[in-house]
Design a protein around this motif. Structure first.
Motif, PDB file in Angstrom:
ATOM      1  N   GLY A  42       0.831  -1.196   0.000  1.00 13.26           N
ATOM      2  CA  GLY A  42       0.000   0.000   0.000  1.00 13.26           C
ATOM      3  C   GLY A  42       0.862   1.240   0.000  1.00 13.26           C
ATOM      4  O   GLY A  42       2.067   1.180   0.271  1.00 13.26           O
ATOM      5  N   ALA A  43       0.260   2.385  -0.279  1.00  9.80           N
ATOM      6  CA  ALA A  43       0.992   3.648  -0.363  1.00  9.80           C
ATOM      7  C   ALA A  43       1.564   4.045   0.995  1.00  9.80           C
ATOM      8  O   ALA A  43       1.064   3.636   2.043  1.00  9.80           O
ATOM      9  N   SER A  44       2.642   4.872   0.994  1.00  9.13           N
ATOM     10  CA  SER A  44       3.194   5.411   2.240  1.00  9.13           C
ATOM     11  C   SER A  44       2.092   6.120   3.015  1.00  9.13           C
ATOM     12  O   SER A  44       1.313   6.881   2.439  1.00  9.13           O
ATOM     13  N   ARG A 242       0.035   2.629 -10.367  1.00  7.38           N
ATOM     14  CA  ARG A 242       0.895   3.780 -10.061  1.00  7.38           C
ATOM     15  C   ARG A 242       1.302   3.797  -8.585  1.00  7.38           C
ATOM     16  O   ARG A 242       2.276   4.432  -8.217  1.00  7.38           O
ATOM     17  N   GLU A 243       0.524   3.117  -7.743  1.00  4.98           N
ATOM     18  CA  GLU A 243       0.809   3.100  -6.301  1.00  4.98           C
ATOM     19  C   GLU A 243       1.713   1.931  -5.914  1.00  4.98           C
ATOM     20  O   GLU A 243       2.595   2.076  -5.088  1.00  4.98           O
ATOM     21  N   VAL A 244       1.440   0.773  -6.474  1.00  3.49           N
ATOM     22  CA  VAL A 244       2.198  -0.435  -6.137  1.00  3.49           C
ATOM     23  C   VAL A 244       2.982  -0.867  -7.371  1.00  3.49           C
ATOM     24  O   VAL A 244       2.415  -1.041  -8.441  1.00  3.49           O
ATOM     25  N   LYS A 245       4.286  -1.019  -7.188  1.00  2.18           N
ATOM     26  CA  LYS A 245       5.140  -1.352  -8.327  1.00  2.18           C
ATOM     27  C   LYS A 245       5.001  -2.825  -8.678  1.00  2.18           C
ATOM     28  O   LYS A 245       5.520  -3.698  -7.988  1.00  2.18           O
ATOM     29  N   LEU A 246       4.323  -3.077  -9.766  1.00  2.00           N
ATOM     30  CA  LEU A 246       4.114  -4.437 -10.258  1.00  2.00           C
ATOM     31  C   LEU A 246       5.209  -4.781 -11.268  1.00  2.00           C
ATOM     32  O   LEU A 246       5.949  -3.904 -11.721  1.00  2.00           O
ATOM     33  N   PRO A 247       5.345  -6.042 -11.674  1.00  2.00           N
ATOM     34  CA  PRO A 247       6.295  -6.382 -12.735  1.00  2.00           C
ATOM     35  C   PRO A 247       6.050  -5.536 -13.991  1.00  2.00           C
ATOM     36  O   PRO A 247       4.901  -5.179 -14.292  1.00  2.00           O
TER      37      PRO A 247
END
Length: 540
Positions: A42-44, A242-247
């Motif tokens: 999740g986001a900061s 854009r929030e969680v860096k996926l592959p």
């Protein structure tokens, strides 16, 4: 499985910090299974760390506020347990190892918890050695903790937890300070612990890395609530990419449906005719060691030029931070010379060099001290005799860049680690030094925040050059126009990202693991001519 058999049951948990508006987490309910890795993403600032503090008892014992709901461990509610009792069942590795390490020597630090329990020495030391061996850091046993790199400290903190033999392990951003290969070693150790029956709750922004060890479930949090709890396959469908860096391949597929991202104009204050023309900093055959007779840097020769955006890569303990501290005058060479502008750093004070180079430390706790975020940011410009109107403008702009405008009246040390990191970056941005130097700028940051503030920083006309130490290969690929690789205190590579990062054998020899984005960029390099972020590759 009955509630007494579950290692952990969290039921309808809510908490609001005493000095903040609104609940940090609300209505959180889930169970943790034995032998499971549960990834929490999740986001900061979304409540992940608050959840960890509730489970390990720091809330409400150390962090005060309003709490409701229940937490049970093997069927027993923990609200009346002492912290020493909780620590035998629940081990925690904090985001910032600086806050966790108390011992002066590694062996003493790993033994600390066991000594507090009054365990006999003949039982303590075998447990210490077992934990060090498990994490492949036996060679650090007699080292002083002060001289360890950030990544080495993180591993030592984990060893101290494992020596206690808990049933539940909470890991709060355990990969934040680790080089890619060390991160992989840590993840392998985590997988092994889970396979041996432990329950692992791992808060982590480096989602792609964690997916390699096949976590059983993923929890995605947003605004203090659970938005998704289920298997890995369902994650990419519900989260904001854009929030969680996926592959990279997943991001490309999702980003195709959105408008192409705007082109970033890097260092707009530097014209193309100025790039590479002037040496702003020069290293001439620099060598250094903290202890006499033990050399850490060996014969470093290079210059930082106007227009450079430099990523410094290399394994934990390679000398990257030591190298950078020479540029800003915090360390002076044992032999050789460093020039900032035309001044030898041995003849200039750190304060004088700060007008030329602003430095963001790896650990925000080394920088933050003021009662409010606003006062923290105003401190540097005030010392540099900027006008009142100028300071007001610099503080507001810096807060906007790091997405913390609404936090200016908050105490910096009451914020999450990721937010503290952004405050420390904003404090340097407000000073308007000519060169910005950052040590692990993205540690503890969610994907959206770090892309946003890196985009903003690189578009600031105030900077003539930027240098950042990072373990994030993608950060180097996307933003740098020059990559330095340091290993064993030597500069072993210096060139364009597409030249330095294509040598996979050299990367792996220096504990750098190629990412899905790097592989995709190399595959498309003949078409693009340069490295790009996944969102941009989606529209090529």
């Amino acid at each position: 499985m009955t509630s007494t058999q579950f290692p952990l049951v969290v039921d309808n948990l809510s908490f609001r910090y005493r000095d903040r508006q609104g609940a940090a987490i609300h209505n959180i309910s889930f169970t943790a299974n034995p032998g499971e890795v549960l990834l929490i993403a999740g986001a900061s600032g979304c409540g992940k760390t608050t959840l960890v503090r509730c489970i390990n008892g720091l809330i409400p014992r150390s962090y005060k506020g309003e709490m409701s709901g229940t937490i049970t461990v093997f069927g027993e509610e923990v609200k009346d347990w002492k912290l020493s009792q909780i620590s035998q069942k629940i081990g925690t590795v904090l985001q910032d190892p600086e806050r966790q390490i108390l011992g002066t020597k590694v062996v003493n630090e790993v033994a600390f918890g066991l000594e507090n329990l009054g365990m006999p020495r003949e039982e303590i030391f075998p447990r210490v050695d077992e934990a060090l061996n498990f994490l492949k850091i036996s060679h650090l046993r007699n080292r002083e903790t002060f001289n360890l790199s950030g990544g080495e400290k993180q591993k030592v903190a984990l060893a101290g937890v494992l020596a206690m033999r808990p049933s539940i392990v909470l890991l709060d951003e355990p990969l934040a300070s680790l080089d890619p290969a060390s991160a992989q070693d840590t993840l392998d150790a985590v997988r092994l612990l889970a396979d041996q029956g432990l329950s692992i709750l791992m808060v982590e922004h480096r989602v792609e890395d964690v997916l390699r060890i096949h976590p059983e479930r993923v929890m995605f949090m947003s605004d203090g609530e659970i938005r998704y709890l289920g298997d890995v396959a369902g994650l990419s469908k519900v989260v904001n990419y854009r929030e969680v860096k996926l592959p990279a391949e997943d991001i490309v597929e999702r980003a195709k449906l959105d408008p192409a991202p705007a082109e970033i104009k890097i260092l707009p204050g530097v014209t193309s005719s100025q790039v590479g023309q002037d040496a702003l900093v020069r290293f001439e055959n620099v060598a250094f060691g903290y202890e006499s007779g033990v050399e850490i840097l060996h014969g470093i020769n290079l210059q930082i030029n106007r227009g450079d955006v430099i990523a410094v890569l290399g394994p934990n303990g390679a000398g990257k931070t030591t190298f950078v501290k020479h540029a800003i005058g915090l360390l002076k060479p044992k032999s050789g010379r460093v020039f900032v502008g035309e001044r030898d750093t041995t003849e200039a004070s750190v304060a004088e060099i700060a007008t030329m180079l602003g430095y963001v430390f790896q650990s925000p706790s080394h920088m933050l001290f003021a009662p409010t975020v606003r006062e923290e940011l105003a401190f540097g410009p005030t010392n540099m005799k900027h006008s009142k109107e100028q300071i007001e403008l610099e503080v507001k702009e810096a807060l906007k860049i790091v997405n913390l405008s609404e936090k200016e009246k908050d105490p910096p040390l009451a914020l999450s680690f990721g937010q503290q990191k952004r405050v420390s970056i904003a404090a340097i941005l407000a000073m308007r030094s000519r060169i910005l130097v950052m040590d692990e700028p993205t540690a503890g940051q969610d994907y959206q925040n770090y892309m946003k503030f890196m985009d903003s920083i690189l578009q600031m006309p105030a900077f003539e050059a930027i240098m950042f130490i990072t373990h994030d290969v993608d950060l180097a690929a996307i933003y740098a126009n020059r990559v330095l690789m340091i290993s064993d205190g030597r500069l072993i590579a210096d060139g364009k990202p597409q030249d330095v990062l294509r040598d996979f054998d050299r990367l792996k020899a220096n504990r750098i693991i190629p990412t899905s984005l790097l592989a995709l960029n190399l595959k498309r390099l003949s078409t693009t001519g340069r490295f790009m972020r996944a969102e941009a590759l989606a529209h090529i």
